[in-house]
Design a protein around this motif. Sequence first.
Motif, PDB file in Angstrom:
ATOM      1  N   ARG A   1       0.708  -1.106   0.421  1.00 25.27           N
ATOM      2  CA  ARG A   1       0.002   0.182   0.008  1.00 25.27           C
ATOM      3  C   ARG A   1       0.931   1.218  -0.070  1.00 25.27           C
ATOM      4  N   VAL A   2       1.859   1.301   0.746  1.00 29.75           N
ATOM      5  CA  VAL A   2       2.741   2.318   0.676  1.00 29.75           C
ATOM      6  C   VAL A   2       3.465   2.751  -0.525  1.00 29.75           C
ATOM      7  N   ARG A   3       4.011   1.534  -1.119  1.00 25.33           N
ATOM      8  CA  ARG A   3       4.622   1.636  -2.388  1.00 25.33           C
ATOM      9  C   ARG A   3       3.474   2.135  -3.531  1.00 25.33           C
ATOM     10  N   ASP A   4       2.331   1.407  -3.586  1.00 28.40           N
ATOM     11  CA  ASP A   4       1.333   1.815  -4.554  1.00 28.40           C
ATOM     12  C   ASP A   4       0.899   3.322  -4.461  1.00 28.40           C
ATOM     13  N   SER A   5       1.031   3.852  -3.226  1.00 25.41           N
ATOM     14  CA  SER A   5       0.824   5.344  -2.785  1.00 25.41           C
ATOM     15  C   SER A   5       1.565   6.448  -3.912  1.00 25.41           C
ATOM     16  N   GLY A   6       2.790   6.052  -4.105  1.00 20.18           N
ATOM     17  CA  GLY A   6       3.773   6.834  -4.701  1.00 20.18           C
ATOM     18  C   GLY A   6       4.429   7.870  -3.691  1.00 20.18           C
ATOM     19  N   VAL A   7       4.155   7.795  -2.681  1.00 17.63           N
ATOM     20  CA  VAL A   7       4.621   8.528  -1.643  1.00 17.63           C
ATOM     21  C   VAL A   7       6.106   7.980  -1.008  1.00 17.63           C
ATOM     22  N   ASP A   8       7.143   8.341  -1.069  1.00 12.63           N
ATOM     23  CA  ASP A   8       8.508   7.949  -0.776  1.00 12.63           C
ATOM     24  C   ASP A   8       8.789   7.897   0.792  1.00 12.63           C
ATOM     25  N   ILE A   9       9.291   6.834   1.414  1.00 13.64           N
ATOM     26  CA  ILE A   9       9.687   6.628   2.688  1.00 13.64           C
ATOM     27  C   ILE A   9      10.405   5.448   2.824  1.00 13.64           C
ATOM     28  N   VAL A  10      11.314   5.348   3.595  1.00 14.78           N
ATOM     29  CA  VAL A  10      12.222   4.331   3.927  1.00 14.78           C
ATOM     30  C   VAL A  10      11.496   3.228   4.633  1.00 14.78           C
ATOM     31  N   MET A  11      11.282   2.043   4.429  1.00 15.53           N
ATOM     32  CA  MET A  11      10.696   1.043   5.254  1.00 15.53           C
ATOM     33  C   MET A  11      11.410   0.186   6.199  1.00 15.53           C
ATOM     34  N   ASN A  12      11.179   0.296   7.322  1.00 16.25           N
ATOM     35  CA  ASN A  12      11.826  -0.631   8.363  1.00 16.25           C
ATOM     36  C   ASN A  12      10.907  -1.684   9.257  1.00 16.25           C
ATOM     37  N   ILE A  13      10.970  -2.743   8.976  1.00 18.11           N
ATOM     38  CA  ILE A  13      10.238  -3.733   9.411  1.00 18.11           C
ATOM     39  C   ILE A  13      10.606  -4.263  10.924  1.00 18.11           C
TER      40      ILE A  13
END
Length: 298
Positions: free
Chosen positions: A71-83
Motif C-alpha cells: 500500500r505504501v509503495r502503490d501510493s507513490g509517496v516515498d519513505i524508507v521502510m523499516n520492519i
Amino acid sequence: MNSEVILTCAVTGAGDTVGKNPNVPVTPKQIADDCIAAAKAGASVAHIHVRDPATGGVSHDPAHFREVMDRVRDSGVDIVMNITAGGGGDWIPDPADPTRGGPGTDIQTPAERHHPVGELLPELCTLDCGSLNFGDMVYVNPADWLREHARLVQAAGVKPELECFDLGHVWFARQLQQEGLIDADPLYQLCLGIPWGAEADTETMLAMRNKLPASAQWAAFGIGRQQMPMVAQSVLLGGHARVGLEDNLYLRKGVLASNAQLVEHAASLIENLGARVMTPARTRDHLELRGAQTGGEA
C-alpha cells in the motif's frame, strides 16, 4: 551537533495502546495510511509492527507486513521502510507456576522472527541486542539466538538497526560487529525510558553514545513525555531521532497525538535547532541502503 537528521516514525508498535488513543493504527490499511501521512509530514523512515486486525493485539503475519508495504509503495509517496524483527520475545511468568510462561507469553525462534524480513526484504529491519526486564515481563534475546538472527539478516542483505535498551546491549552489538556479523558501518538505535532498561536522560544517552564504534551511525528515542526532549538531546549529541505512537501517545499533556502531528512537531524542533531532516532518498545514500544512488537528493 548533527546538521542532517534521519527522522523515523514508529507508527504503531505492539503494546497495549489501541484503547488508549484512537489514532493508533491497527489494520494494515490504517498502518500504511499512517506511514504515508508520516512521510508527507516529513519523516525519513517508517518503522512498522503489524497487529491482528480483529483484536488490535500482536501479529507476526507476513501477509499483514506485505499489505502495508504494498500500500505504501502503490501510493507513490516515498519513505524508507523499516520492519520490526523484534517480536516473539515476550516471557510473562505464570502466576501459578513462575517457572513457566503464562498468558501473554509469545516466544519465536530467530528464524520465525526473521520470516517477514526474509520474505519482503525491506531496506531496514530491527535487531534487538539483548534481554531485559521490560516492565513486568522479560524480553528474551539469548546471545546465540541473536548471532543466528544476525546471520539471517546479513544473508538477506538487509541493513539491521541495532536496538539497544541498555549499555550491555551496545557491548554485545559491538561483539556482533567484531565477529563479522554486521556489514558496513553499523546503525544503532538507543532505546531510552523502558522500565527497567536505560533511563531517558542526558547522562544515559551520552554514556551509550560514547561506547559506540567510531564508524557508527546512531539514533535515540525516549518514550512518553521524554519523546521530544530526547529528540533534541540526540540531535545536539550528533545523533538521529525517532518519534511516533509506538513510543508516545500525546502531543502535549492531555492532548492525544497522531503520528503525523508527532513528526511535524519533531521536524519543527529539529529545524529550530538549526538542522534539517533528511529526505528518504538522502537517507538511503547516507546509510548505503539497498538501491541507494550515489549523489542522491540532498
